[in-house]
Design an enzyme around this catalytic site. Sequence first.
Site, PDB file in Angstrom:
ATOM      1  N   ARG A 118     -30.360  69.296  52.618  1.00  0.00           N
ATOM      2  CA  ARG A 118     -29.637  70.417  52.009  1.00  0.00           C
ATOM      3  C   ARG A 118     -29.019  71.242  53.121  1.00  0.00           C
ATOM      4  NH1 ARG A 118     -32.587  73.836  47.400  1.00  0.00           N
ATOM      5  NH2 ARG A 118     -33.575  74.865  49.153  1.00  0.00           N
ATOM      6  N   THR A 122     -25.079  76.425  52.258  1.00  0.00           N
ATOM      7  CA  THR A 122     -24.541  76.180  50.908  1.00  0.00           C
ATOM      8  C   THR A 122     -25.585  75.616  49.952  1.00  0.00           C
ATOM      9  OG1 THR A 122     -23.930  73.909  51.421  1.00  0.00           O
ATOM     10  CG2 THR A 122     -22.278  75.605  51.889  1.00  0.00           C
ATOM     11  N   ASP A 216     -41.142  75.900  52.039  1.00  0.00           N
ATOM     12  CA  ASP A 216     -40.461  74.674  52.473  1.00  0.00           C
ATOM     13  C   ASP A 216     -41.504  73.568  52.634  1.00  0.00           C
ATOM     14  OD1 ASP A 216     -37.614  73.947  54.263  1.00  0.00           O
ATOM     15  OD2 ASP A 216     -39.324  72.594  54.211  1.00  0.00           O
ATOM     16  N   ASP A 219     -41.438  71.467  55.991  1.00  0.00           N
ATOM     17  CA  ASP A 219     -41.943  72.221  57.144  1.00  0.00           C
ATOM     18  C   ASP A 219     -43.456  72.363  57.094  1.00  0.00           C
ATOM     19  OD1 ASP A 219     -39.558  72.609  58.414  1.00  0.00           O
ATOM     20  OD2 ASP A 219     -39.194  74.608  57.578  1.00  0.00           O
TER      21      ASP A 219
HETATM   22  C1  PRP Z   1     -35.747  69.632  50.319  1.00  0.00           C
HETATM   23  C2  PRP Z   1     -36.533  68.670  49.451  1.00  0.00           C
HETATM   24  C3  PRP Z   1     -35.476  68.028  48.608  1.00  0.00           C
HETATM   25  C4  PRP Z   1     -34.478  69.119  48.451  1.00  0.00           C
HETATM   26  C5  PRP Z   1     -34.602  69.672  47.065  1.00  0.00           C
HETATM   27  O1  PRP Z   1     -35.166  68.957  51.359  1.00  0.00           O
HETATM   28  O2  PRP Z   1     -37.282  67.754  50.152  1.00  0.00           O
HETATM   29  O3  PRP Z   1     -34.898  66.886  49.189  1.00  0.00           O
HETATM   30  O4  PRP Z   1     -34.794  70.144  49.401  1.00  0.00           O
HETATM   31  O5  PRP Z   1     -33.674  70.653  46.825  1.00  0.00           O
HETATM   32  P1  PRP Z   1     -32.450  70.467  45.820  1.00  0.00           P
HETATM   33  O6  PRP Z   1     -33.046  69.981  44.541  1.00  0.00           O
HETATM   34  O7  PRP Z   1     -31.899  71.857  45.719  1.00  0.00           O
HETATM   35  O8  PRP Z   1     -31.484  69.508  46.424  1.00  0.00           O
HETATM   36  P2  PRP Z   1     -34.444  69.631  52.616  1.00  0.00           P
HETATM   37  O9  PRP Z   1     -32.992  69.309  52.585  1.00  0.00           O
HETATM   38  O10 PRP Z   1     -34.854  71.069  52.739  1.00  0.00           O
HETATM   39  O11 PRP Z   1     -34.997  68.801  53.819  1.00  0.00           O
HETATM   40  P3  PRP Z   1     -36.480  68.392  54.304  1.00  0.00           P
HETATM   41  O12 PRP Z   1     -36.861  67.229  53.457  1.00  0.00           O
HETATM   42  O13 PRP Z   1     -36.258  68.036  55.718  1.00  0.00           O
HETATM   43  O14 PRP Z   1     -37.388  69.584  54.135  1.00  0.00           O
HETATM   44  N1  URA Z   2     -37.070  72.577  49.114  1.00  0.00           N
HETATM   45  C1  URA Z   2     -38.300  73.061  49.399  1.00  0.00           C
HETATM   46  O1  URA Z   2     -38.955  72.585  50.338  1.00  0.00           O
HETATM   47  N2  URA Z   2     -38.793  74.060  48.646  1.00  0.00           N
HETATM   48  C2  URA Z   2     -38.110  74.616  47.616  1.00  0.00           C
HETATM   49  O2  URA Z   2     -38.615  75.543  46.972  1.00  0.00           O
HETATM   50  C3  URA Z   2     -36.822  74.099  47.338  1.00  0.00           C
HETATM   51  C4  URA Z   2     -36.333  73.071  48.088  1.00  0.00           C
END
Ligand code: PRP
Ligand code: URA
Length: 228
Positions: A118, A122, A216, A219
Amino acid sequence: MLHTPPLSIEKFLGKNVHLLPQTNQLRAMHTIIRNRHARREDFVFYSSRIMRLLIETSMNLLPFEKYQVETPVGKKYDGLRFASQLCGVSIIRAGESMETELRAICKSIRIGKILIQRDKLTKLPHIYYMNLPDDIDKRHVLLLDPMLATGGSALAAIEILLDKGVREKNIIFINFITVPEGITAVCQRFQEVNIVTSAIDERLNENAYMLPGIGDFGDRFFGTDLNC
Ligand code: PRP
Ligand code: URA
C-alpha cells in the site's frame, strides 16, 4: 467527526464470508495480540495459533471425494480424500507470516508470492513482483493476507489470479482481521470468492487502518517497527 454510515454485510455472512466462531478462547487470543503493549514473541505465538484455526477452517471449504481404505483388521472404511490440487499464494509482506502454519497443515504445499504494498500516502496498492505455480489455473488457491482493510490489495491480488486462469470459485482468501469496507469491496466485485476471517472490526480510520484494529500487522509480526 462525521463517519459514513456502517455498511451492511449481513448478506455476505455465512455465504461467502466465514467468520470463525467467536469463542472465549479466540477472543482471549485477540486480546493478547491487539494490546499495544504485547511482547513480540506473544504477538507471533498467538497470531500464529489463530492462523492455524483459519487455515483448518478453510480446508473445510475444499472439495472432497469418496475414498475407501482397508483397515488393519480387514474391514473397509468408507472415507473421503481431497479432490483437488491446492496451492497457497501469499501477499508479501504480511501474508508471508501465514506460510509456516500453512506448511504445518498442508505438507509440501506449493506457495506462490505476489508483492503488493500500500502506498504510504494514497493507501493504494502497487504490484511489484509475482511468482506463481505454472499450473495455478488447475488449482484451488489459498490466498494469504492477514489484513483486509480498504480491500485494494486483495482486489489487485484476485485480479492477478483470475488473469492467470484461476477460477473465481476456487479462491479462498484467508484473513485475520477485516472491516465492512474490505468485505464489501471484495464481495461486491467477486461474488464467488470465499473469505475466511477471525474478526470483523468496526471500521477504517482516516489513515485506512482498522478500528479497534491491531496496528500495522507486518511491522508487529516481523519486528520492523522498533516501538512494537
Ligand atoms: C497491509 C496488509 C495488506 C494491506 C491491506 O500491507 O498486509 O496487504 O495492508 O490493506 P488494504 O486492504 O487497504 O489494501 P502493507 O502494504 O501495509 O504492507 P506490509 O505487508 O509490508 O505490512
Ligand atoms: N494494514 C495493517 O497492517 N493494518 C491495518 O489496520 C490496515 C492495513
